[in-house]
Design a protein around this motif. Structure first.
Motif, PDB file in Angstrom:
ATOM      1  N   ASP A  34      -0.582   0.897   3.739  1.00 16.92           N
ATOM      2  CA  ASP A  34      -0.676  -0.349   2.972  1.00 16.92           C
ATOM      3  C   ASP A  34      -1.088  -1.512   3.874  1.00 16.92           C
ATOM      4  N   PHE A  35      -2.337  -1.466   4.309  1.00 20.68           N
ATOM      5  CA  PHE A  35      -2.861  -2.499   5.200  1.00 20.68           C
ATOM      6  C   PHE A  35      -4.285  -2.842   4.770  1.00 20.68           C
ATOM      7  N   HIS A  54       3.430  -8.011   3.928  1.00 17.47           N
ATOM      8  CA  HIS A  54       4.103  -8.791   4.972  1.00 17.47           C
ATOM      9  C   HIS A  54       3.114  -9.750   5.634  1.00 17.47           C
ATOM     10  N   PRO A  55       2.542 -10.689   4.869  1.00 18.82           N
ATOM     11  CA  PRO A  55       1.579 -11.627   5.461  1.00 18.82           C
ATOM     12  C   PRO A  55       2.200 -12.513   6.534  1.00 18.82           C
ATOM     13  N   GLU A  56       3.528 -12.672   6.471  1.00 20.47           N
ATOM     14  CA  GLU A  56       4.196 -13.521   7.469  1.00 20.47           C
ATOM     15  C   GLU A  56       4.094 -12.940   8.873  1.00 20.47           C
ATOM     16  N   ILE A  57       3.823 -11.653   8.969  1.00 24.89           N
ATOM     17  CA  ILE A  57       3.693 -11.012  10.279  1.00 24.89           C
ATOM     18  C   ILE A  57       2.416 -11.463  10.974  1.00 24.89           C
ATOM     19  N   ARG A 104      12.161  -3.178  11.282  1.00 22.99           N
ATOM     20  CA  ARG A 104      12.279  -2.840   9.865  1.00 22.99           C
ATOM     21  C   ARG A 104      12.715  -1.385   9.657  1.00 22.99           C
ATOM     22  N   GLU A 105      13.013  -0.697  10.753  1.00 18.91           N
ATOM     23  CA  GLU A 105      13.534   0.677  10.723  1.00 18.91           C
ATOM     24  C   GLU A 105      12.566   1.632  10.019  1.00 18.91           C
ATOM     25  N   SER A 146       9.052   0.394   0.601  1.00 19.23           N
ATOM     26  CA  SER A 146       8.988  -1.030   0.933  1.00 19.23           C
ATOM     27  C   SER A 146       7.568  -1.577   0.869  1.00 19.23           C
ATOM     28  N   SER A 147       6.603  -0.673   0.553  1.00 21.92           N
ATOM     29  CA  SER A 147       5.189  -1.085   0.444  1.00 21.92           C
ATOM     30  C   SER A 147       4.660  -1.695   1.721  1.00 21.92           C
ATOM     31  N   LEU A 148       4.984  -1.088   2.870  1.00 23.94           N
ATOM     32  CA  LEU A 148       4.392  -1.576   4.136  1.00 23.94           C
ATOM     33  C   LEU A 148       2.992  -1.033   4.266  1.00 23.94           C
TER      34      LEU A 148
END
Length: 459
Positions: A160-161, A295-298, A338-339, A457-459
């Motif tokens: 998911d990138f 996770h755009p905040e990353i 995030r494990e 978590s949809s990473l």
């Protein structure tokens, strides 16, 4: 006389890992190296310390504020702050000995004296690839880079990138249409901060450097266009013929985007994004940034682009290139925090041999046989209770234990225990090696990323 114990501590912004974490980090680093080599990139290492005039030839602004610079005797030294500038020096210095296009990868530590914060380090690993041409470099190389990014993330178990792509000529040409040629680089650096500070803050910074409110609105409207890749190309083509640089940028961006399809990178993972500018002014064409969708905040976890003459400070030869950099330490930190990293895939050894008699020679012989078969093997020599020996293997996630008691030795067998299932078998040495080898081959196919967690978590 002893005056006291110094408290052990690590400098802020410098990461130390526990052994199990280090094993996972090394697995990720090895995955990157494997992919790079499969695409024909050669390994390279450069010194951490360089003459300051070498590293800072094209530096300025924030870079000079963040560097670690000091003198040793009469020598002015700087610690490398990235891997790209040392590469430029290396290629210029060794030009006559290299074959072009020169494809290199480097994974090494870099140093930046910025404020340490969560996920941001002062010492960290970067993982870079670059393709350097002699006089020219085919644009098709720009299309290959996203396929390598896609390959790496998929092998790590990440799906998911989005690889976001743009061309600096498009932006430069557009600013030129507004008669802002002299401010293009400053605008580029401000626009590059859009996701971090938002449109209002970008507009304010643009006005602070003398951009009119009307031009600010035009710039923000242009870079904020959203659509499919096909729609974005159509939008850009509608503006063509007003500026030669802009036209060339649109043609290059169109070519690269279409060429990437040959590498079977799904459009779901590739997006033309006109906000991508890359603040570094040595980029001249294609630029990339890669982020996790949810996770755009990353921020960007992989970025880079095309440059036409990065080595110009060290040679009069034209050496264009294209490359990317992955912040490896930052990527690991994010996944670990995030494990998302599997904790059961790596151990310091595959087999723990436990002698049950005073004679350790058979244990050494059997361990050597396992190692020759490519199986990492450790012998437990300590005189502890049996429970402590098994507990040691469990704590380190060692998957198999071999017990060598008098019965096993007299029968020329070994007792092989699978510590995950609890199953124990009495086997010949050859059969035990086969059982372990088969089990390990299945485990090697497991991703280092826990795909169940990332999918939830949809990473």
């Amino acid at each position: 006389m002893k005056t006291g114990i110094i408290k052990p501590r690590t400098l802020s912004g410098f990461m130390e890992l526990l052994p199990k974490e280090q094993l996972i980090f090394d697995r990720i680093r090895d995955t990157l190296s494997t992919v790079y080599r499969q695409y024909g990139f050669l390994p390279l290492d450069t010194p951490i310390l360089e003459h300051s005039e070498i590293l800072l030839a094209k530096a300025g602004g924030e870079t000079e504020k963040q560097i670690y610079r000091f003198s040793k005797g009469d020598t002015d030294l700087t610690m490398r702050f990235d891997l790209t500038v040392p590469l430029a020096k290396y290629v210029a210095k060794n030009y006559s000995a290299l074959s072009f296009p020169f494809r290199r990868y480097q994974i090494g530590k870099v140093y930046r004296g910025e404020r340490a914060q969560k996920g941001r380090f002062r010492e960290f690993y970067q993982s870079d690839i670059d393709i350097i041409g002699d006089g020219s470099l085919a644009l098709m190389n720009d299309a290959e880079i996203p396929s390598i990014i896609y390959d790496i993330f998929n092998r790590l178990g990440l799906t998911d990138f989005t690889i976001r792509i743009n061309n600096r000529k498009v932006l430069t040409g557009f600013f030129s249409m507004l008669n802002l040629d002299d401010k293009a680089e400053d605008i580029m650096r401000i626009v590059d901060k859009l996701e971090k500070i938002g449109q209002d803050a970008v507009a304010k910074e643009l006005q602070d450097i003398g951009i009119s409110e009307e031009d600010c609105e035009k710039i923000l409207t242009f870079i904020s266009f959203k659509g499919t890749n096909e729609e974005t190309i159509a939008f850009l083509n509608h503006l063509k013929a007003q500026n030669d640089v802009f036209n060339l940028g649109v043609e290059e961006l169109t070519f690269v985007t279409n060429a990437i399809q040959a590498y079977q990178v799904p459009e779901a993972n590739l997006q033309i994004d006109l906000t991508i500018a890359r603040g570094l002014d040595y980029y001249t064409g294609t630029v990339y940034e890669t982020c996790f969708n949810k996770h755009p905040e990353i921020g960007s976890i992989c970025s880079g682009g095309r440059y036409e003459n990065l080595a110009g400070y060290y040679t009069d030869k034209q050496l264009p290139g294209v490359g990317i950099s992955i912040g490896l330490t930052r990527l690991f930190y994010i996944l670990n925090e995030r494990e998302y990293l599997r904790q059961d895939t790596l151990a310091p050894a595959d087999v723990l041999v436990i002698p049950m008699t005073d004679d350790v020679a058979p244990s050494i012989r059997i361990s050597n046989a396992f190692r020759k078969a490519g199986i990492s093997t450790q012998i437990y020599f300590e005189q502890k209770k049996f429970k402590a020996k098994i507990g040691y293997a469990d704590k380190l996630s060692i998957p198999f234990a071999i017990f060598l008691g008098e019965d096993e030795l007299s029968e020329q067998k070994v007792a092989l225990k699978n510590l995950s299932t609890g199953e124990q078998q009495i086997l010949s040495l050859e059969d035990a090696i086969q059982v372990v080898t088969s089990s390990l081959s299945e485990k090697e196919n497991q991703s280092i990323i826990d795909t169940e967690l990332t999918s939830r978590s949809s990473l």
